[in-house]
Design a protein around this motif. Structure first.
Motif, PDB file in Angstrom:
ATOM      1  N   HIS A  16     -44.309 -41.137  33.883  1.00 54.47           N
ATOM      2  CA  HIS A  16     -44.357 -42.459  34.488  1.00 54.47           C
ATOM      3  C   HIS A  16     -44.886 -43.466  33.460  1.00 54.47           C
ATOM      4  O   HIS A  16     -45.860 -43.192  32.769  1.00 54.47           O
ATOM      5  CB  HIS A  16     -45.266 -42.419  35.715  1.00 54.47           C
ATOM      6  CG  HIS A  16     -45.554 -43.762  36.301  1.00 54.47           C
ATOM      7  ND1 HIS A  16     -44.588 -44.537  36.890  1.00 54.47           N
ATOM      8  CD2 HIS A  16     -46.708 -44.467  36.376  1.00 54.47           C
ATOM      9  CE1 HIS A  16     -45.138 -45.666  37.307  1.00 54.47           C
ATOM     10  NE2 HIS A  16     -46.420 -45.651  37.008  1.00 54.47           N
ATOM     11  N   ALA A  17     -44.212 -44.630  33.356  1.00 55.05           N
ATOM     12  CA  ALA A  17     -44.597 -45.672  32.394  1.00 55.05           C
ATOM     13  C   ALA A  17     -45.061 -46.901  33.165  1.00 55.05           C
ATOM     14  O   ALA A  17     -44.241 -47.725  33.583  1.00 55.05           O
ATOM     15  CB  ALA A  17     -43.427 -46.008  31.491  1.00 55.05           C
ATOM     16  N   PRO A  18     -46.370 -47.028  33.397  1.00 52.47           N
ATOM     17  CA  PRO A  18     -46.865 -48.147  34.219  1.00 52.47           C
ATOM     18  C   PRO A  18     -46.515 -49.503  33.637  1.00 52.47           C
ATOM     19  O   PRO A  18     -46.367 -50.477  34.382  1.00 52.47           O
ATOM     20  CB  PRO A  18     -48.380 -47.916  34.283  1.00 52.47           C
ATOM     21  CG  PRO A  18     -48.697 -46.899  33.253  1.00 52.47           C
ATOM     22  CD  PRO A  18     -47.449 -46.143  32.943  1.00 52.47           C
ATOM     23  N   GLU A  19     -46.355 -49.598  32.316  1.00 55.71           N
ATOM     24  CA  GLU A  19     -46.042 -50.889  31.704  1.00 55.71           C
ATOM     25  C   GLU A  19     -44.671 -51.409  32.128  1.00 55.71           C
ATOM     26  O   GLU A  19     -44.389 -52.595  31.996  1.00 55.71           O
ATOM     27  CB  GLU A  19     -46.147 -50.801  30.177  1.00 55.71           C
ATOM     28  CG  GLU A  19     -45.083 -49.939  29.513  1.00 55.71           C
ATOM     29  CD  GLU A  19     -45.466 -48.468  29.419  1.00 55.71           C
ATOM     30  OE1 GLU A  19     -46.284 -47.995  30.230  1.00 55.71           O
ATOM     31  OE2 GLU A  19     -44.919 -47.797  28.519  1.00 55.71           O
ATOM     32  N   GLY A  20     -43.798 -50.517  32.615  1.00 56.69           N
ATOM     33  CA  GLY A  20     -42.484 -50.953  33.080  1.00 56.69           C
ATOM     34  C   GLY A  20     -42.524 -51.587  34.456  1.00 56.69           C
ATOM     35  O   GLY A  20     -41.558 -52.203  34.885  1.00 56.69           O
ATOM     36  N   GLY A  21     -43.621 -51.406  35.172  1.00 62.75           N
ATOM     37  CA  GLY A  21     -43.748 -51.981  36.502  1.00 62.75           C
ATOM     38  C   GLY A  21     -43.026 -51.149  37.544  1.00 62.75           C
ATOM     39  O   GLY A  21     -42.380 -50.143  37.246  1.00 62.75           O
ATOM     40  N   VAL A  22     -43.165 -51.587  38.782  1.00 62.53           N
ATOM     41  CA  VAL A  22     -42.518 -50.941  39.923  1.00 62.53           C
ATOM     42  C   VAL A  22     -41.669 -52.002  40.611  1.00 62.53           C
ATOM     43  O   VAL A  22     -42.079 -53.163  40.719  1.00 62.53           O
ATOM     44  CB  VAL A  22     -43.569 -50.360  40.886  1.00 62.53           C
ATOM     45  CG1 VAL A  22     -42.913 -49.787  42.132  1.00 62.53           C
ATOM     46  CG2 VAL A  22     -44.396 -49.288  40.182  1.00 62.53           C
ATOM     47  N   ASP A  68     -39.679 -46.758  39.831  1.00 66.48           N
ATOM     48  CA  ASP A  68     -40.657 -46.880  38.755  1.00 66.48           C
ATOM     49  C   ASP A  68     -39.938 -46.730  37.414  1.00 66.48           C
ATOM     50  O   ASP A  68     -38.714 -46.644  37.362  1.00 66.48           O
ATOM     51  CB  ASP A  68     -41.804 -45.868  38.913  1.00 66.48           C
ATOM     52  CG  ASP A  68     -41.386 -44.467  38.513  1.00 66.48           C
ATOM     53  OD1 ASP A  68     -40.162 -44.190  38.439  1.00 66.48           O
ATOM     54  OD2 ASP A  68     -42.272 -43.638  38.271  1.00 66.48           O
ATOM     55  N   HIS A  69     -40.690 -46.747  36.354  1.00 59.98           N
ATOM     56  CA  HIS A  69     -40.122 -46.547  35.032  1.00 59.98           C
ATOM     57  C   HIS A  69     -40.723 -45.285  34.422  1.00 59.98           C
ATOM     58  O   HIS A  69     -41.845 -44.903  34.745  1.00 59.98           O
ATOM     59  CB  HIS A  69     -40.435 -47.749  34.121  1.00 59.98           C
ATOM     60  CG  HIS A  69     -39.690 -48.981  34.520  1.00 59.98           C
ATOM     61  ND1 HIS A  69     -40.016 -49.737  35.612  1.00 59.98           N
ATOM     62  CD2 HIS A  69     -38.616 -49.583  33.950  1.00 59.98           C
ATOM     63  CE1 HIS A  69     -39.181 -50.748  35.708  1.00 59.98           C
ATOM     64  NE2 HIS A  69     -38.328 -50.693  34.726  1.00 59.98           N
ATOM     65  N   ALA A  70     -39.954 -44.674  33.571  1.00 60.77           N
ATOM     66  CA  ALA A  70     -40.419 -43.461  32.899  1.00 60.77           C
ATOM     67  C   ALA A  70     -40.111 -43.567  31.412  1.00 60.77           C
ATOM     68  O   ALA A  70     -39.143 -44.197  31.008  1.00 60.77           O
ATOM     69  CB  ALA A  70     -39.727 -42.225  33.471  1.00 60.77           C
TER      70      ALA A  70
END
Ligand SMILES: [Zn+2]
Length: 76
Positions: A16-22, A68-70
């Motif tokens: 999971h890449a939190p910087e990509g946002g949801v 989400d982003h990964a």
């Protein structure tokens, strides 16, 4: 000997890449209605759209999508 590509197996992992946002979206499920909220970064925005859509049309059922982003990285 024919030329061929040589692929070396390199282990990767995906997280999971939190910087990509949801991203939140809602899609009306009433047959014949193609209405959708469009992507929103706030859950409330997609929900508010659904509430307004029901108020205008009476359409009560929505498919909600949370994306989400990964990120894939090479393991060291
Ligand atoms: Zn609708």
């Amino acid at each position: 000997m024919s030329p061929r590509a040589v692929f070396r197996y390199v282990p990767h992992s995906i997280r999971h890449a939190p910087e990509g946002g949801v991203v939140y979206e809602a899609f009306c499920m009433t047959i014949g209605c193609e209405a959708a909220s469009g992507p929103h970064h706030e859950q409330e925005a997609a929900q508010d759209w659904a509430l307004r859509h029901t108020g205008r049309t009476g359409h009560p059922l929505f498919r909600r999508v949370v994306t989400d982003h990964a990120r894939v990285t090479q393991e060291q």
